[in-house]
Design a protein around this motif. Sequence first.
Motif, PDB file in Angstrom:
ATOM      1  N   GLU A   5      59.831  47.936  66.555  1.00  0.00           N
ATOM      2  CA  GLU A   5      59.776  49.368  66.867  1.00  0.00           C
ATOM      3  C   GLU A   5      58.471  49.756  67.563  1.00  0.00           C
ATOM      4  OE1 GLU A   5      60.892  51.750  63.490  1.00  0.00           O
ATOM      5  OE2 GLU A   5      62.375  50.259  62.875  1.00  0.00           O
ATOM      6  N   GLY A   6      57.679  48.738  67.962  1.00  0.00           N
ATOM      7  CA  GLY A   6      56.446  49.004  68.691  1.00  0.00           C
ATOM      8  C   GLY A   6      55.272  49.401  67.813  1.00  0.00           C
ATOM      9  N   ARG A   7      55.385  49.191  66.506  1.00  0.00           N
ATOM     10  CA  ARG A   7      54.298  49.545  65.586  1.00  0.00           C
ATOM     11  C   ARG A   7      53.457  48.313  65.281  1.00  0.00           C
ATOM     12  NH1 ARG A   7      58.129  51.997  61.074  1.00  0.00           N
ATOM     13  NH2 ARG A   7      58.769  49.837  61.305  1.00  0.00           N
ATOM     14  N   VAL A   8      52.163  48.524  65.052  1.00  0.00           N
ATOM     15  CA  VAL A   8      51.268  47.426  64.717  1.00  0.00           C
ATOM     16  C   VAL A   8      51.302  47.192  63.207  1.00  0.00           C
ATOM     17  CG1 VAL A   8      48.869  46.622  64.758  1.00  0.00           C
ATOM     18  CG2 VAL A   8      49.772  47.928  66.689  1.00  0.00           C
ATOM     19  N   ARG A   9      51.445  45.923  62.828  1.00  0.00           N
ATOM     20  CA  ARG A   9      51.463  45.539  61.417  1.00  0.00           C
ATOM     21  C   ARG A   9      50.432  44.434  61.187  1.00  0.00           C
ATOM     22  NH1 ARG A   9      55.473  47.232  58.176  1.00  0.00           N
ATOM     23  NH2 ARG A   9      57.177  48.347  59.127  1.00  0.00           N
ATOM     24  N   SER A  10      49.920  44.388  59.977  1.00  0.00           N
ATOM     25  CA  SER A  10      48.957  43.364  59.582  1.00  0.00           C
ATOM     26  C   SER A  10      49.661  42.029  59.404  1.00  0.00           C
ATOM     27  CB  SER A  10      48.283  43.766  58.270  1.00  0.00           C
ATOM     28  OG  SER A  10      47.524  42.693  57.762  1.00  0.00           O
ATOM     29  N   ILE A  11      49.045  40.965  59.890  1.00  0.00           N
ATOM     30  CA  ILE A  11      49.599  39.631  59.659  1.00  0.00           C
ATOM     31  C   ILE A  11      49.391  39.228  58.201  1.00  0.00           C
ATOM     32  CG2 ILE A  11      49.060  37.184  60.097  1.00  0.00           C
ATOM     33  CD1 ILE A  11      49.212  37.709  62.992  1.00  0.00           C
ATOM     34  N   LYS A  12      48.305  39.700  57.588  1.00  0.00           N
ATOM     35  CA  LYS A  12      47.990  39.327  56.203  1.00  0.00           C
ATOM     36  C   LYS A  12      49.081  39.734  55.222  1.00  0.00           C
ATOM     37  CE  LYS A  12      43.063  40.072  56.627  1.00  0.00           C
ATOM     38  NZ  LYS A  12      41.981  40.914  56.140  1.00  0.00           N
ATOM     39  N   ASN A  13      49.524  41.008  55.341  1.00  0.00           N
ATOM     40  CA  ASN A  13      50.434  41.513  54.306  1.00  0.00           C
ATOM     41  C   ASN A  13      51.614  42.312  54.861  1.00  0.00           C
ATOM     42  OD1 ASN A  13      49.269  43.885  55.117  1.00  0.00           O
ATOM     43  ND2 ASN A  13      48.028  44.142  53.275  1.00  0.00           N
ATOM     44  N   ASP A  14      51.802  42.279  56.154  1.00  0.00           N
ATOM     45  CA  ASP A  14      52.919  42.963  56.814  1.00  0.00           C
ATOM     46  C   ASP A  14      52.825  44.492  56.723  1.00  0.00           C
ATOM     47  OD1 ASP A  14      55.199  42.435  58.425  1.00  0.00           O
ATOM     48  OD2 ASP A  14      56.514  43.033  56.778  1.00  0.00           O
ATOM     49  N   ALA A  15      51.675  44.992  56.254  1.00  0.00           N
ATOM     50  CA  ALA A  15      51.513  46.447  56.116  1.00  0.00           C
ATOM     51  C   ALA A  15      51.449  47.115  57.483  1.00  0.00           C
ATOM     52  CB  ALA A  15      50.236  46.759  55.329  1.00  0.00           C
ATOM     53  N   LEU A  16      52.017  48.303  57.548  1.00  0.00           N
ATOM     54  CA  LEU A  16      51.954  49.103  58.764  1.00  0.00           C
ATOM     55  C   LEU A  16      50.515  49.592  58.947  1.00  0.00           C
ATOM     56  CD1 LEU A  16      53.870  50.169  60.947  1.00  0.00           C
ATOM     57  CD2 LEU A  16      54.197  52.198  59.545  1.00  0.00           C
ATOM     58  N   VAL A  17      49.990  49.443  60.145  1.00  0.00           N
ATOM     59  CA  VAL A  17      48.623  49.854  60.457  1.00  0.00           C
ATOM     60  C   VAL A  17      48.655  51.294  60.939  1.00  0.00           C
ATOM     61  CG1 VAL A  17      46.675  49.371  62.000  1.00  0.00           C
ATOM     62  CG2 VAL A  17      47.964  47.488  61.006  1.00  0.00           C
ATOM     63  N   ASP A  18      47.600  52.045  60.662  1.00  0.00           N
ATOM     64  CA  ASP A  18      47.533  53.443  61.080  1.00  0.00           C
ATOM     65  C   ASP A  18      47.859  53.590  62.563  1.00  0.00           C
ATOM     66  OD1 ASP A  18      46.786  54.220  58.545  1.00  0.00           O
ATOM     67  OD2 ASP A  18      44.640  54.234  59.004  1.00  0.00           O
ATOM     68  N   GLU A  19      48.692  54.578  62.866  1.00  0.00           N
ATOM     69  CA  GLU A  19      49.043  54.867  64.251  1.00  0.00           C
ATOM     70  C   GLU A  19      47.781  55.255  65.009  1.00  0.00           C
ATOM     71  OE1 GLU A  19      51.912  57.949  66.629  1.00  0.00           O
ATOM     72  OE2 GLU A  19      52.570  57.222  64.665  1.00  0.00           O
ATOM     73  N   GLY A  20      47.662  54.790  66.229  1.00  0.00           N
ATOM     74  CA  GLY A  20      46.491  55.126  67.034  1.00  0.00           C
ATOM     75  C   GLY A  20      45.309  54.206  66.807  1.00  0.00           C
ATOM     76  N   VAL A  21      45.491  53.149  66.009  1.00  0.00           N
ATOM     77  CA  VAL A  21      44.403  52.210  65.768  1.00  0.00           C
ATOM     78  C   VAL A  21      44.002  51.559  67.096  1.00  0.00           C
ATOM     79  CG1 VAL A  21      45.883  50.209  65.274  1.00  0.00           C
ATOM     80  CG2 VAL A  21      43.618  50.348  64.271  1.00  0.00           C
ATOM     81  N   ARG A  22      42.714  51.263  67.234  1.00  0.00           N
ATOM     82  CA  ARG A  22      42.219  50.605  68.448  1.00  0.00           C
ATOM     83  C   ARG A  22      42.781  49.185  68.518  1.00  0.00           C
ATOM     84  NH1 ARG A  22      38.441  46.780  68.960  1.00  0.00           N
ATOM     85  NH2 ARG A  22      37.552  46.483  71.027  1.00  0.00           N
ATOM     86  N   ILE A  23      43.276  48.820  69.700  1.00  0.00           N
ATOM     87  CA  ILE A  23      43.722  47.455  69.969  1.00  0.00           C
ATOM     88  C   ILE A  23      42.544  46.727  70.614  1.00  0.00           C
ATOM     89  CG2 ILE A  23      45.359  45.988  71.228  1.00  0.00           C
ATOM     90  CD1 ILE A  23      46.633  47.713  69.007  1.00  0.00           C
ATOM     91  N   GLY A  24      42.166  45.595  70.045  1.00  0.00           N
ATOM     92  CA  GLY A  24      41.033  44.834  70.553  1.00  0.00           C
ATOM     93  C   GLY A  24      41.461  43.790  71.562  1.00  0.00           C
ATOM     94  N   PRO A  25      40.493  43.012  72.040  1.00  0.00           N
ATOM     95  CA  PRO A  25      40.836  41.932  72.971  1.00  0.00           C
ATOM     96  C   PRO A  25      41.671  40.873  72.251  1.00  0.00           C
ATOM     97  CG  PRO A  25      38.541  41.775  72.302  1.00  0.00           C
ATOM     98  CD  PRO A  25      39.070  43.052  71.730  1.00  0.00           C
ATOM     99  N   PRO A  26      42.505  40.135  72.979  1.00  0.00           N
ATOM    100  CA  PRO A  26      43.384  39.166  72.326  1.00  0.00           C
ATOM    101  C   PRO A  26      42.646  37.977  71.712  1.00  0.00           C
ATOM    102  CG  PRO A  26      43.598  39.013  74.698  1.00  0.00           C
ATOM    103  CD  PRO A  26      42.733  40.197  74.420  1.00  0.00           C
ATOM    104  N   VAL A  27      41.472  37.660  72.227  1.00  0.00           N
ATOM    105  CA  VAL A  27      40.664  36.559  71.699  1.00  0.00           C
ATOM    106  C   VAL A  27      39.197  36.966  71.728  1.00  0.00           C
ATOM    107  CG1 VAL A  27      42.256  34.696  72.372  1.00  0.00           C
ATOM    108  CG2 VAL A  27      40.488  35.440  73.955  1.00  0.00           C
ATOM    109  N   VAL A  28      38.390  36.293  70.921  1.00  0.00           N
ATOM    110  CA  VAL A  28      36.943  36.479  70.950  1.00  0.00           C
ATOM    111  C   VAL A  28      36.359  35.172  71.487  1.00  0.00           C
ATOM    112  CG1 VAL A  28      34.873  36.937  69.594  1.00  0.00           C
ATOM    113  CG2 VAL A  28      37.026  38.031  68.976  1.00  0.00           C
ATOM    114  N   PRO A  29      35.980  35.155  72.748  1.00  0.00           N
ATOM    115  CA  PRO A  29      35.521  33.895  73.335  1.00  0.00           C
ATOM    116  C   PRO A  29      34.081  33.563  72.967  1.00  0.00           C
ATOM    117  CG  PRO A  29      35.401  35.639  74.953  1.00  0.00           C
ATOM    118  CD  PRO A  29      36.020  36.244  73.712  1.00  0.00           C
TER     119      PRO A  29
END
Length: 132
Positions: free
Chosen positions: A18-42
Motif C-alpha cells: 500500500e506504499g507505506r514504510v514498515r520496519s524490517i525489525k518488527n513489521d511495525a508501520l512507520v510514522d507517515e512522512g518519515v524521512r527516507i534516507g539514502p539506500p546505502v551508507v558508503p
Amino acid sequence: LVRYGPPGEEEAGYVDDEGRVRSIKNDALVDEGVRIGPPVVPSKVICIGINFRDHAEETGIPLPSEPIFFLKAPSAVCGPFDNLKVPRGSEKTDVEVELAVVIGEKCRNVEADEAMDFVRGFTIMNDVSERA
C-alpha cells in the motif's frame, strides 16, 4: 527496501503493497512522512568524470584517453527528498543524474570477468558539483 529516520540514525525498512514504510525489525508501520534516507551508507564514493563524449564536448574538455577518477565525501550522500546544501557563493551549481554501482565487499585488481561478483546492486544518484 528503504532506510528511514534522521540523518545518521536511519533504520532498515521496506515499502509495503500500500506504499507505506514498515520496519524490517518488527513489521511495525512507520510514522507517515518519515524521512527516507539514502539506500546505502558508503565508506567512500568513487566517481568517474568526463566519461562520455557529449559531456566532454559541453564542458570544452578533450575526451580523456583513460578514466578520470575523483572522490566525494560519504557525508555528501543524502536521501532522495533531502534539501541540497549549496555552498554560499556558489555561482554555477550543476546537477547530473548518474548510475551508482554499489560494491558489496572490498576488492582489488579484479579481473573484468569477475567484476560483477563484487557488485551488490545499482541505484541512481544526483552528482551535484560547482562548475564555476
